[in-house]
Design a protein around this motif. Structure first.
Motif, short mmCIF file in Angstrom:
data_model
loop_
_atom_site.label_atom_id
_atom_site.label_comp_id
_atom_site.label_asym_id
_atom_site.label_seq_id
_atom_site.Cartn_x
_atom_site.Cartn_y
_atom_site.Cartn_z
N TYR A 1 -2.60 -10.84 10.76
CA TYR A 1 -3.69 -10.59 9.49
C TYR A 1 -4.89 -11.71 9.77
CZ TYR A 1 -0.19 -8.72 6.45
OH TYR A 1 0.71 -7.74 5.74
N GLU B 1 0.93 -1.16 -0.22
CA GLU B 1 0.07 0.05 -0.11
C GLU B 1 0.92 1.13 0.09
OE1 GLU B 1 0.57 -2.11 2.31
OE2 GLU B 1 0.62 -1.21 4.41
N HIS C 1 -8.11 -4.73 -0.31
CA HIS C 1 -7.12 -4.84 0.85
C HIS C 1 -6.28 -3.46 0.87
CE1 HIS C 1 -4.51 -6.61 4.21
NE2 HIS C 1 -3.86 -5.79 3.43
N GLU C 2 -5.50 -3.29 -0.06
CA GLU C 2 -4.51 -2.49 -0.48
C GLU C 2 -5.12 -1.08 -0.56
OE1 GLU C 2 -1.79 -3.34 0.35
OE2 GLU C 2 -1.79 -5.23 -0.29
N HIS D 1 -5.99 0.28 2.84
CA HIS D 1 -4.90 0.76 3.52
C HIS D 1 -4.62 2.44 3.23
CE1 HIS D 1 -2.91 -2.26 5.69
NE2 HIS D 1 -2.75 -3.16 4.49
N GLU E 1 -3.34 -4.10 9.99
CA GLU E 1 -3.53 -5.44 9.01
C GLU E 1 -4.48 -6.14 9.12
OE1 GLU E 1 -2.20 -5.69 6.40
OE2 GLU E 1 -0.47 -4.18 6.37
ZN LIG Z 1 -1.80 -5.03 4.37
#
Ligand SMILES: [Zn+2]
Length: 626
Positions: A389, A250, A285-286, A289, A319
């Motif tokens: 995670y 990210e 996900h990214e 972030h 995370e």
């Molecule tokens: Zn991540």
């Protein structure tokens, strides 16, 4: 402050060398020092990028050599000079990952943390970087993709000058060079680019545009439900497609991703493959972030210290919560279905419960030790560590379900994220670079939700007790049940690398294999005199019942050992989340639902059950947005 001027040129693509210069107009009169980061934010491991600097020299205004020496592994000290000082150096770039730099005659990629030396004392000076085209007709069609703003005179996607307000911003914008597929879309009025480097036949870019738009808009609306204001003015998804790879990193206005080319959608084929779902999950996900860790940050990252490990106990939040929301957003925006989502949650639960490390390390401890444990896993990892995670995403699930249960779905984890955003994230790059202190987390959760979450913090974040997920999923009408390997096949309690050799990669605590003295690294040769390979182990074990005694021949290094052991029971392959009252649509689904006490009650009780299932359905609708 005078700007720091960089040039970077893919000088010798065949030798994987970038040539970089950095010019300081007002160097330290006592002798300018330069530093290259030892790590890249988002990937919590010291990687010593300076080891890829091959040659380096310093020059004064007249082009004469200036004495320069290294003072430690990543720092250089130049002799005092009058006027400007320029360093010229080569960076070896042959790392096909999102964390460093890569160059050949087909594509180039770099992170500033691998390529741009930082003149110490000038960290706050503006930076200008001239990205130059490699020489030769083969590179005629190369372009530049980055979220770094262009300087005046540089066209979008063109070679030329780009600018950053300071070093921190300069190195937070990776750059892709080459011939790449490119498309754009708007998400709530903000332009987003999709860049795919690497050969991909029949790429369905229109589908990618549509899916990413849904994902991005859902996330923007989560953080800014009223204004729908994106946290960036422009965003770039950069993907390098390869034969076999997976990862993402990210950045504040972009992400670099690596994926299997087979994961990307094919034009004309509608199906949602596992690979494409995984890729969308990675993008989601990214992108999440962009808020959670690039703007809402732990105090330890505000600012980053790029010369050493930056310790925080909060990666479970940055995370883990991001891992929770990446798939949740996919189901909420309709990119995947509810059943797909529940299957993915079941896999995560199995992943966490499989390893005894969860009973020894908390997610807060795992966060703190990420630098030496999570990022440097060895064969004992399953028995020693828990993933911030995976477990972190289950902690998020537990928080979300607890808050929803206690408030009748009027509050949720979304409220926590929004308060974090308002208090820490929104103005992070607008002069208020405030990080989240570890001691302030619990109070903030309580403030956002009005719910007492002390027990969950004590057990889930700072303890190792398993989360009460079955109980928490019940109001949503979801039953949680372990699913064993088919036919009750026994196990050794090991992980194995497939292939011609049956090499043990991990031996679980308390397993039959461990009790018999087998270790990770041992190569199994035979079970009861029959040759065993990585490929036929399952088939051999399937002929036994749990508790059966077998003799195993194995090599440890070059020494043969013979052990006998009693086989363990069948392993849990996954946890199944079943929606009560849903009748399966035949096939495998129907069979799984049958055991789940899903049949409506006998006469007279069906009204109540209908009401219950209706309540559960609206509960799920509130949570999953379906
Ligand atoms: Zn991540």
């Amino acid at each position: 402050m005078k700007p720091i001027r960089y040039t970077i040129v893919p000088k010798q693509p065949a030798a994987h060398l970038f040539e970089v210069t950095v010019r300081v107009d007002d160097p330290d009169p006592a002798g300018q020092r330069f530093m290259l980061p030892v790590w890249i934010p988002g990937s919590y491991m010291v990687r010593e990028f300076a080891r890829n600097i091959v040659t380096l020299r310093a020059l004064n205004d007249a082009g004469r050599k200036v004495r320069i020496e290294k003072t430690d592994k990543h720092t250089w000290q130049a002799a005092p000079v009058k006027g400007a000082l320029t360093l010229r150096y080569e960076v070896y770039a042959w790392d096909m990952s999102v964390r460093a730099a890569h160059l050949d005659d087909t594509t180039g990629f770099f992170n500033g943390t691998s390529t741009f030396l930082s003149p110490l004392g000038h960290e706050h000076a503006p930076c200008v970087v001239d990205i130059q085209k490699p020489d030769g007709p083969a590179y005629r069609n190369w372009r530049v993709a980055t979220a770094l703003p262009e300087a005046r005179g540089t066209k979008r996607y063109g070679f030329g000058e780009y600018q950053a307000q300071n070093y921190d911003e300069l190195v937070d914008h990776p750059v892709t060079l080459g011939e790449f597929a490119l498309a754009s879309f708007d998400a709530h009025g903000v332009p987003h680019d999709i860049v795919i480097a690497g050969r991909v036949v029949g790429l369905d870019m229109a589908r990618l545009q549509a899916d990413l738009k849904r994902i991005c808009e859902a996330q923007i609306a989560l953080f800014e439900p009223r204004s729908k204001k994106a946290p960036v003015e422009r965003y770039v998804f950069m993907t390098q497609a390869v034969a076999d790879g997976y990862g993402g990193l990210e950045h504040r206005a972009s992400t670099s991703l690596i994926c299997n080319r087979s994961d990307l959608p094919v034009a004309g084929r509608e199906e949602l493959t596992d690979g494409y779902r995984t890729y969308l999950g990675l993008c989601s996900h990214e992108y999440f972030h962009t808020w959670n860790v690039k703007r809402i940050k732990p105090a330890a990252f505000a600012p980053y210290d790029l010369t050493r490990e930056n310790y925080t106990s909060l990666l479970w939040l940055f995370e883990g919560f991001t891992s929770y929301y990446d798939d949740l957003i996919l189901v909420r925006c309709g990119a995947i279905g509810e059943a797909d989502y529940l299957t993915m949650v079941g896999r995560t639960i199995a992943g966490v419960l499989r390893s005894s490390g969860r009973l020894k390390q908390t997610v807060a401890e795992s966060s703190f030790d990420a630098w030496v444990k999570y990022y440097r896993q060895d064969e004992n990892a399953p028995n020693a560590i828990v993933s911030y995670y995976q477990k972190g995403s289950l902690v998020a699930l537990a928080f979300d379900l607890t808050i929803r249960a206690q408030t009748g779905n009027r509050r949720s984890l979304d409220d926590v994220m929004r308060l974090l955003w308002q208090r820490y994230g929104r103005d992070f790059y607008r002069g208020k670079a405030l990080g989240l202190e570890e001691g302030d987390v619990e109070a903030l959760f309580a403030e956002a939700t009005g719910v007492d979450l002390n027990e969950l913090f004590a057990n889930g974040v700072h303890g190792t007790r398993d989360l009460p997920l079955a109980e928490l999923l019940a109001p949503a009408g979801i039953e949680l049940a372990p699913e064993l390997v088919p036919n009750g096949k026994p196990s050794l309690g090991v992980r194995v690398r497939g292939g011609a050799d049956c090499t043990l990669t991990a031996v679980h605590d308390g397993s039959a294999a461990q009790k018999a003295g087998l270790s990770a690294g041992d190569v199994l040769i035979a079970i009861d005199g029959l040759r065993v390979t990585g490929a036929n182990l399952d088939a051999l074990l399937a002929r036994y019942v749990p508790g059966a005694k077998v003799e195993i021949h194995a090599f440890r290094r070059d020494e043969l050992r013979v052990v006998s052991l009693k086989l363990d029971g069948p392993e849990v392959v996954r946890y199944k989340l079943t929606v009560k009252g849903e009748t399966g649509k035949g096939g495998k689904g129907a069979k799984a639902v049958k055991g789940a006490k899903a049949e409506p009650g006998k006469s007279g009780k069906s009204d109540k059950i209908d009401k219950n299932s209706e309540a559960a359905r609206s509960w799920r609708a509130s949570w999953l947005g379906r």
